[in-house]
Design a protein around this motif. Structure first.
Motif, PDB file in Angstrom:
ATOM      1  N   GLN A 153       0.838  -1.208   0.000  1.00 34.82           N
ATOM      2  CA  GLN A 153       0.000   0.000   0.000  1.00 34.82           C
ATOM      3  C   GLN A 153       0.874   1.259   0.000  1.00 34.82           C
ATOM      4  OE1 GLN A 153      -2.777  -0.153   3.242  1.00 34.82           O
ATOM      5  NE2 GLN A 153      -3.830   1.684   2.566  1.00 34.82           N
ATOM      6  N   HIS A 154       1.950   1.203   0.795  1.00 37.29           N
ATOM      7  CA  HIS A 154       2.831   2.362   0.940  1.00 37.29           C
ATOM      8  C   HIS A 154       3.496   2.740  -0.388  1.00 37.29           C
ATOM      9  CE1 HIS A 154       5.500   5.145   2.975  1.00 37.29           C
ATOM     10  NE2 HIS A 154       6.541   4.562   2.392  1.00 37.29           N
ATOM     11  N   VAL A 155       3.944   1.722  -1.135  1.00 46.57           N
ATOM     12  CA  VAL A 155       4.641   2.029  -2.404  1.00 46.57           C
ATOM     13  C   VAL A 155       3.693   1.961  -3.607  1.00 46.57           C
ATOM     14  CG1 VAL A 155       6.906   1.304  -1.539  1.00 46.57           C
ATOM     15  CG2 VAL A 155       5.481  -0.347  -2.763  1.00 46.57           C
ATOM     16  N   GLN A 156       2.400   1.802  -3.300  1.00 43.46           N
ATOM     17  CA  GLN A 156       1.367   1.739  -4.344  1.00 43.46           C
ATOM     18  C   GLN A 156       1.651   0.644  -5.369  1.00 43.46           C
ATOM     19  OE1 GLN A 156       0.577   5.689  -5.832  1.00 43.46           O
ATOM     20  NE2 GLN A 156       0.122   6.437  -3.802  1.00 43.46           N
ATOM     21  N   ALA A 157       1.933  -0.552  -4.829  1.00 43.08           N
ATOM     22  CA  ALA A 157       2.166  -1.714  -5.700  1.00 43.08           C
ATOM     23  C   ALA A 157       1.148  -2.788  -5.343  1.00 43.08           C
ATOM     24  CB  ALA A 157       3.582  -2.250  -5.491  1.00 43.08           C
ATOM     25  N   ARG A 158       1.011  -3.792  -6.234  1.00 40.13           N
ATOM     26  CA  ARG A 158       0.160  -4.918  -5.898  1.00 40.13           C
ATOM     27  C   ARG A 158       0.922  -5.830  -4.925  1.00 40.13           C
ATOM     28  NH1 ARG A 158      -1.155  -7.803 -11.379  1.00 40.13           N
ATOM     29  NH2 ARG A 158       1.106  -7.942 -11.277  1.00 40.13           N
ATOM     30  N   GLU A 168      12.002  -5.748  -2.288  1.00 36.13           N
ATOM     31  CA  GLU A 168      12.079  -5.450  -3.721  1.00 36.13           C
ATOM     32  C   GLU A 168      10.660  -5.253  -4.252  1.00 36.13           C
ATOM     33  OE1 GLU A 168      16.142  -8.044  -4.492  1.00 36.13           O
ATOM     34  OE2 GLU A 168      14.234  -8.800  -5.261  1.00 36.13           O
ATOM     35  N   VAL A 169      10.548  -4.349  -5.204  1.00 35.34           N
ATOM     36  CA  VAL A 169       9.241  -4.000  -5.762  1.00 35.34           C
ATOM     37  C   VAL A 169       9.314  -4.222  -7.270  1.00 35.34           C
ATOM     38  CG1 VAL A 169       7.538  -2.144  -6.020  1.00 35.34           C
ATOM     39  CG2 VAL A 169       8.956  -2.244  -3.954  1.00 35.34           C
ATOM     40  N   GLN A 170       8.252  -4.831  -7.800  1.00 37.34           N
ATOM     41  CA  GLN A 170       8.227  -5.075  -9.247  1.00 37.34           C
ATOM     42  C   GLN A 170       7.517  -3.918  -9.945  1.00 37.34           C
ATOM     43  OE1 GLN A 170       7.790  -8.965 -11.972  1.00 37.34           O
ATOM     44  NE2 GLN A 170       6.007  -8.576 -10.702  1.00 37.34           N
ATOM     45  N   LYS A 171       8.255  -3.304 -10.852  1.00 37.73           N
ATOM     46  CA  LYS A 171       7.661  -2.219 -11.667  1.00 37.73           C
ATOM     47  C   LYS A 171       7.985  -2.506 -13.121  1.00 37.73           C
ATOM     48  CE  LYS A 171       6.174   0.892  -8.594  1.00 37.73           C
ATOM     49  NZ  LYS A 171       5.915   1.986  -7.908  1.00 37.73           N
ATOM     50  N   GLN A 179       1.523  -8.955  -5.001  1.00 39.37           N
ATOM     51  CA  GLN A 179       2.441  -9.879  -5.672  1.00 39.37           C
ATOM     52  C   GLN A 179       3.646  -9.166  -6.268  1.00 39.37           C
ATOM     53  OE1 GLN A 179      -0.700  -9.175  -6.335  1.00 39.37           O
ATOM     54  NE2 GLN A 179      -1.327  -9.652  -8.423  1.00 39.37           N
ATOM     55  N   ASP A 180       3.645  -7.835  -6.198  1.00 36.01           N
ATOM     56  CA  ASP A 180       4.782  -7.073  -6.705  1.00 36.01           C
ATOM     57  C   ASP A 180       5.693  -6.583  -5.577  1.00 36.01           C
ATOM     58  OD1 ASP A 180       3.980  -7.463  -9.316  1.00 36.01           O
ATOM     59  OD2 ASP A 180       2.760  -5.644  -9.370  1.00 36.01           O
ATOM     60  N   VAL A 181       5.511  -7.154  -4.383  1.00 39.68           N
ATOM     61  CA  VAL A 181       6.382  -6.817  -3.243  1.00 39.68           C
ATOM     62  C   VAL A 181       6.937  -8.124  -2.689  1.00 39.68           C
ATOM     63  CG1 VAL A 181       6.416  -5.915  -0.879  1.00 39.68           C
ATOM     64  CG2 VAL A 181       5.098  -4.731  -2.652  1.00 39.68           C
ATOM     65  N   ARG A 182       8.263  -8.214  -2.515  1.00 38.09           N
ATOM     66  CA  ARG A 182       8.851  -9.432  -1.954  1.00 38.09           C
ATOM     67  C   ARG A 182      10.000  -9.079  -1.010  1.00 38.09           C
ATOM     68  NH1 ARG A 182      11.820 -11.809  -7.463  1.00 38.09           N
ATOM     69  NH2 ARG A 182      13.640 -10.460  -7.361  1.00 38.09           N
ATOM     70  N   LYS A 183      10.424 -10.108  -0.246  1.00 40.49           N
ATOM     71  CA  LYS A 183      11.597 -10.019   0.641  1.00 40.49           C
ATOM     72  C   LYS A 183      11.381  -9.136   1.874  1.00 40.49           C
ATOM     73  CE  LYS A 183      14.837 -11.570  -2.841  1.00 40.49           C
ATOM     74  NZ  LYS A 183      16.074 -11.412  -3.578  1.00 40.49           N
ATOM     75  N   VAL A 184      10.153  -9.073   2.355  1.00 42.83           N
ATOM     76  CA  VAL A 184       9.919  -8.485   3.691  1.00 42.83           C
ATOM     77  C   VAL A 184      10.435  -9.510   4.697  1.00 42.83           C
ATOM     78  CG1 VAL A 184       8.122  -7.877   5.362  1.00 42.83           C
ATOM     79  CG2 VAL A 184       7.864  -7.205   2.973  1.00 42.83           C
ATOM     80  N   ILE A 185      11.130  -9.045   5.715  1.00 38.51           N
ATOM     81  CA  ILE A 185      11.643  -9.978   6.736  1.00 38.51           C
ATOM     82  C   ILE A 185      10.944  -9.744   8.072  1.00 38.51           C
ATOM     83  CG2 ILE A 185      13.686 -10.744   8.032  1.00 38.51           C
ATOM     84  CD1 ILE A 185      15.410  -9.864   5.725  1.00 38.51           C
ATOM     85  N   ILE A 186      10.664 -10.849   8.766  1.00 39.57           N
ATOM     86  CA  ILE A 186      10.238 -10.795  10.164  1.00 39.57           C
ATOM     87  C   ILE A 186      11.302 -11.532  10.964  1.00 39.57           C
ATOM     88  CG2 ILE A 186       8.450 -11.396  11.848  1.00 39.57           C
ATOM     89  CD1 ILE A 186       7.410  -9.436   9.663  1.00 39.57           C
ATOM     90  N   TRP A 187      11.984 -10.813  11.836  1.00 43.23           N
ATOM     91  CA  TRP A 187      13.007 -11.429  12.693  1.00 43.23           C
ATOM     92  C   TRP A 187      12.415 -11.653  14.094  1.00 43.23           C
ATOM     93  CZ3 TRP A 187      17.661 -12.443  10.346  1.00 43.23           C
ATOM     94  CH2 TRP A 187      18.101 -11.625   9.296  1.00 43.23           C
ATOM     95  N   ILE A 231      13.655  -1.414  -2.879  1.00 41.70           N
ATOM     96  CA  ILE A 231      12.734  -0.383  -2.382  1.00 41.70           C
ATOM     97  C   ILE A 231      13.430   0.980  -2.321  1.00 41.70           C
ATOM     98  CG2 ILE A 231      13.191  -0.846   0.088  1.00 41.70           C
ATOM     99  CD1 ILE A 231      10.124  -0.261   0.520  1.00 41.70           C
ATOM    100  N   SER A 232      14.761   0.944  -2.136  1.00 40.57           N
ATOM    101  CA  SER A 232      15.493   2.211  -2.043  1.00 40.57           C
ATOM    102  C   SER A 232      15.386   3.006  -3.353  1.00 40.57           C
ATOM    103  CB  SER A 232      16.959   1.948  -1.691  1.00 40.57           C
ATOM    104  OG  SER A 232      17.538   1.166  -2.710  1.00 40.57           O
ATOM    105  N   LYS A 233      15.033   2.305  -4.430  1.00 43.79           N
ATOM    106  CA  LYS A 233      14.982   2.983  -5.748  1.00 43.79           C
ATOM    107  C   LYS A 233      13.562   3.380  -6.152  1.00 43.79           C
ATOM    108  CE  LYS A 233      19.282   1.327  -7.596  1.00 43.79           C
ATOM    109  NZ  LYS A 233      19.674  -0.029  -7.179  1.00 43.79           N
ATOM    110  N   VAL A 234      12.559   3.021  -5.323  1.00 42.42           N
ATOM    111  CA  VAL A 234      11.199   3.477  -5.643  1.00 42.42           C
ATOM    112  C   VAL A 234      10.759   4.481  -4.575  1.00 42.42           C
ATOM    113  CG1 VAL A 234      10.585   1.282  -6.756  1.00 42.42           C
ATOM    114  CG2 VAL A 234       9.987   1.648  -4.371  1.00 42.42           C
ATOM    115  N   GLN A 235       9.752   5.249  -4.928  1.00 41.88           N
ATOM    116  CA  GLN A 235       9.334   6.300  -4.001  1.00 41.88           C
ATOM    117  C   GLN A 235       8.785   5.702  -2.699  1.00 41.88           C
ATOM    118  OE1 GLN A 235       6.493   9.086  -5.502  1.00 41.88           O
ATOM    119  NE2 GLN A 235       6.929  10.521  -3.851  1.00 41.88           N
ATOM    120  N   HIS A 236       9.408   6.071  -1.582  1.00 41.93           N
ATOM    121  CA  HIS A 236       8.950   5.579  -0.281  1.00 41.93           C
ATOM    122  C   HIS A 236       9.446   6.533   0.788  1.00 41.93           C
ATOM    123  CE1 HIS A 236      13.121   4.249  -0.070  1.00 41.93           C
ATOM    124  NE2 HIS A 236      12.945   4.076   1.224  1.00 41.93           N
TER     125      HIS A 236
END
Ligand code: NAD
Ligand code: LMR
Length: 337
Positions: A175-180, A205-208, A182-190, A215-220
């Motif tokens: 929601q934050h990066v306005q992606a679907r 990582e975000v799929q565009k 399935q277009d967001v991966r590699k969130v970690i829960i430690w 994520i550092s390369k997309v608006q956030h």
């Protein structure tokens, strides 16, 4: 990715707490083939305590009325031996949920002995390669105790659930990066499935336009990732309880199904999932703690994602959740004596 088990024989799958609210959402996911696939027949073992047998029988009636094609048989019982006999997969859900104002670790005294007993039952009655997902809270420490009392089952086969936290964090980041989703991966829960967990978005990582970028390369908003996302995910369970007056069930069942599906089928290339698994010292986490790590899965075996940079902020977060798990472990051992 080939499934870990490619047999046409039905597999026996246990759900404990089968008369409860998570099980009510989880049973159809499993019976419809959303965990073990559309070709794998299932014999469902449903365990609850004696006073809940009436309700459990009602659940069994509804299962029959669903006429699930993949479901070969149902064993609905309060007999632990019958429930654990010959099982290949176990969803250990049955335990007391918390109420408003409680922390999950407040459930330790009430719940941990259930997992001591069920560890013993796994040891005695389950297949030796059984794969176990502990959902009942406090899930990480319950899994640790379960494993202690199931010495003949490999420690790698007893895991706890942080997939709900992963799903929560992924949905928020999307929601934050306005992606679907399935277009967001590699969130970690430690760490612990508790309010000390560390939801870490540094490697997202975000799929565009068909390609994946950091994520550092997309608006956030970096501040939002650190100061809003982390507490939001840490406290989401409590927020649901405050709103529903009951703890999360639909989302917990979905997460349990996701966890087991990835364990059974493997993870896709470049996809990470989070599972609370026994530590062998990875990332400096004390050996033996059941700790949530990012993992990949191949041929039914999980592997912790190696060589991720741990900066000072992350180090501090890992320390907090590790300390809590060490305290829970001490308390749990004492409660089981
Ligand atoms: P619930 O009260 O609706 O159902 C629990 C069921 O477990 C009840 O039917 C109860 O009779 C049964 N039970 C109790 N002791 C048992 C035993 N020894 N053997 C078999 N069954 C037993 O609760 P719920 O909402 O389904 O939640 C179950 C657990 O899952 C709680 O501890 C909750 O906190 C936890 N939970 C964990 C996560 C997670 O992300 N790890 C998410 C949601 C809920
Ligand atoms: C959750 O995260 O929703 C569950 O662990 C239930 C709870 O007590 O928060």
């Amino acid at each position: 990715m080939a499934p870990a088990t490619a047999s046409n024989e039905p597999i026996r799958v246990l759900i404990t707490g089968a008369a409860g609210q998570i099980a009510y959402s989880l049973i159809p996911l499993i019976a419809k083939g959303e965990v073990f696939g559309q070709k794998q027949e299932i014999i469902l073992h449903l365990l609850d305590i004696q006073p809940m047998l009436g309700v459990l029988n009602g659940v069994a009636m509804e299962i029959s009325d669903c006429a699930f094609p993949l479901l070969r048989d149902v064993v609905a019982t309060a007999d632990v031996a019958a429930a654990f006999k010959g099982i290949s997969y176990a969803f250990l859900v049955g335990a007391m949920p918390r109420r408003e104002g409680m922390e999950r670790k407040d459930l330790l005294k009430a719940n941990v002995r259930i997992f001591k007993d069920q560890g013993g039952a796994l040891d005695q009655f389950a297949k030796k390669d059984v794969k176990v997902l502990v959902v009942g809270n406090p899930a990480n420490t319950n899994a640790l105790i379960c494993s202690k009392y199931a010495p003949s089952i490999p420690k790698e086969n007893i895991t706890a659930m942080t997939r709900l936290d992963q799903n929560r964090a992924t949905a928020q980041v999307a929601q934050h990066v306005q992606a679907r989703i399935q277009d967001v991966r590699k969130v970690i829960i430690w760490g612990n499935h508790s309010n000390t967990q560390f939801p870490d978005a540094r490697f997202v990582e975000v799929q565009k336009d068909g390609s994946w970028t950091s994520i550092s390369k997309v608006q956030h908003d970096e501040k939002w990732l650190k100061e809003s996302l982390i507490p939001l995910v840490q406290k989401r369970g409590a927020e649901v309880i405050a709103a529903r007056k009951l703890s999360s069930a639909m989302s917990a069942a979905q997460a349990a199904a996701d966890h087991m599906r990835n364990w059974f089928n493997g993870t896709e290339k470049d996809q990470w999932v989070n599972m609370a698994v026994v530590s062998k010292g990875e990332y400096g986490i004390p050996e033996g703690l059941v700790f949530s790590f990012p993992v990949t899965v191949e041929n039914g075996q999980w592997k912790i994602v190696p060589n991720l940079a741990i900066d000072d902020f992350s180090k501090e977060k890992l320390k907090i959740t590790t300390t809590e798990l060490e305290e829970e472990r001490t308390e749990a051992h004492a409660a089981c004596e």
